[in-house]
Write a protein that holds these residues in place. Sequence first.
Motif, mmCIF file in Angstrom:
data_model
loop_
_atom_site.group_PDB
_atom_site.id
_atom_site.type_symbol
_atom_site.label_atom_id
_atom_site.label_comp_id
_atom_site.label_asym_id
_atom_site.label_seq_id
_atom_site.Cartn_x
_atom_site.Cartn_y
_atom_site.Cartn_z
ATOM 1 N N GLU A 1 119.953 -48.319 76.584
ATOM 2 C CA GLU A 1 120.511 -47.507 75.495
ATOM 3 C C GLU A 1 121.464 -46.440 76.037
ATOM 4 N N PHE A 2 121.037 -45.750 77.086
ATOM 5 C CA PHE A 2 121.908 -44.720 77.664
ATOM 6 C C PHE A 2 123.143 -45.354 78.307
ATOM 7 N N ALA A 3 122.960 -46.516 78.929
ATOM 8 C CA ALA A 3 124.109 -47.220 79.512
ATOM 9 C C ALA A 3 125.087 -47.633 78.415
ATOM 10 N N LEU A 4 124.561 -48.084 77.280
ATOM 11 C CA LEU A 4 125.423 -48.457 76.157
ATOM 12 C C LEU A 4 126.254 -47.255 75.702
ATOM 13 N N GLN A 5 125.632 -46.100 75.597
ATOM 14 C CA GLN A 5 126.356 -44.893 75.194
ATOM 15 C C GLN A 5 127.453 -44.555 76.202
ATOM 16 N N ALA A 6 127.117 -44.680 77.476
ATOM 17 C CA ALA A 6 128.095 -44.378 78.528
ATOM 18 C C ALA A 6 129.253 -45.380 78.506
ATOM 19 N N TYR B 1 130.264 -47.134 75.994
ATOM 20 C CA TYR B 1 131.047 -46.869 74.788
ATOM 21 C C TYR B 1 132.068 -45.761 75.061
ATOM 22 N N GLN B 2 131.627 -44.699 75.728
ATOM 23 C CA GLN B 2 132.550 -43.608 76.077
ATOM 24 C C GLN B 2 133.688 -44.120 76.952
ATOM 25 N N LEU C 1 134.849 -47.288 77.096
ATOM 26 C CA LEU C 1 135.714 -48.194 76.335
ATOM 27 C C LEU C 1 136.587 -47.459 75.320
ATOM 28 N N VAL C 2 136.026 -46.472 74.637
ATOM 29 C CA VAL C 2 136.759 -45.779 73.575
ATOM 30 C C VAL C 2 137.646 -44.670 74.131
ATOM 31 N N GLY C 3 137.080 -43.865 75.052
ATOM 32 C CA GLY C 3 137.826 -42.715 75.545
ATOM 33 C C GLY C 3 138.496 -42.916 76.878
ATOM 34 N N GLY C 4 138.161 -44.003 77.561
ATOM 35 C CA GLY C 4 138.718 -44.229 78.892
ATOM 36 C C GLY C 4 138.238 -43.196 79.896
ATOM 37 N N ASN C 5 137.100 -42.581 79.605
ATOM 38 C CA ASN C 5 136.577 -41.534 80.477
ATOM 39 C C ASN C 5 136.154 -42.078 81.831
ATOM 40 N N VAL D 1 137.074 -56.969 69.278
ATOM 41 C CA VAL D 1 135.624 -56.795 69.248
ATOM 42 C C VAL D 1 135.299 -55.304 69.199
ATOM 43 N N SER D 2 134.296 -54.957 68.415
ATOM 44 C CA SER D 2 133.833 -53.571 68.346
ATOM 45 C C SER D 2 133.438 -53.092 69.739
ATOM 46 N N PRO D 3 133.713 -51.826 70.076
ATOM 47 C CA PRO D 3 133.329 -51.318 71.401
ATOM 48 C C PRO D 3 131.820 -51.387 71.654
ATOM 49 N N ILE D 4 131.023 -51.288 70.595
ATOM 50 C CA ILE D 4 129.568 -51.397 70.776
ATOM 51 C C ILE D 4 129.203 -52.813 71.211
ATOM 52 N N GLU D 5 129.647 -53.806 70.468
ATOM 53 C CA GLU D 5 129.330 -55.188 70.827
ATOM 54 C C GLU D 5 129.936 -55.562 72.182
ATOM 55 N N HIS D 6 131.119 -55.038 72.475
ATOM 56 C CA HIS D 6 131.763 -55.277 73.769
ATOM 57 C C HIS D 6 130.866 -54.748 74.891
ATOM 58 N N ALA D 7 130.406 -53.518 74.760
ATOM 59 C CA ALA D 7 129.549 -52.911 75.780
ATOM 60 C C ALA D 7 128.210 -53.642 75.890
ATOM 61 N N VAL D 8 127.653 -54.060 74.759
ATOM 62 C CA VAL D 8 126.389 -54.805 74.784
ATOM 63 C C VAL D 8 126.566 -56.118 75.545
#
Length: 192
Positions: free
Chosen positions: A45-50, A52-53, A55-59, A111-118
């Motif tokens: 779950e924490f990896a998914l959040q990271a 996502y950040q 993929l979306v923010g390029g952080n 693809v949604s960034p969530i599904e991409h990260a999953v």
Amino acid sequence: MSDLGDTEGGAFAPKKRPPRQARTGTTSTGARKAGSKSNRSRAREFALQALYQHLVGGNDAAAIDAFTRDLSGFHKADSAHYDALVHGCIEGAAQLDALIEPHLDRKLAEVSPIEHAVMWIGAYEFQHCLDVPWRVVINECIELAKEFGGTDGHKWVNGALGNLAPQLRAAEVAADRGAAPAPPQGSQHPQD
């Protein structure tokens, strides 16, 4: 406040309470409740959040990592598994995308960034976390998609990873299904 009220038995008869609901380990959406999650599930779950950040923010991975480790509940996660997932997926993003994309019915950019990260998590675990059975990898990814993704995202993740599993874990999938492993793509069957 009284639990007496106007019911069948008269003005002051006790109100009937609804029957207690059975407690299960799932929420109304079918995702697991926090109390029933393993430390590896929490790490995902924490990896998914990271991811996502990223993929979306390029952080930057280091900045994401520092931020995520400060989140409430991180101490309950398997930090070694979290590290492997976050850094492994970010470093191997292009290779993971190349594995995933042939199993999609659209371009990865759609693809949604969530599904991409999953799917990154699933593909990474298929390749590098051989102690996690392939069915567990898929199930964990479905749970992530149910909890964080779109309405039917989990079905889509299941299909993509279900098609990727025989490619990355051929012997294990074949053994589970009671069949001989499929030959590598591009090879000929002996009877051909």
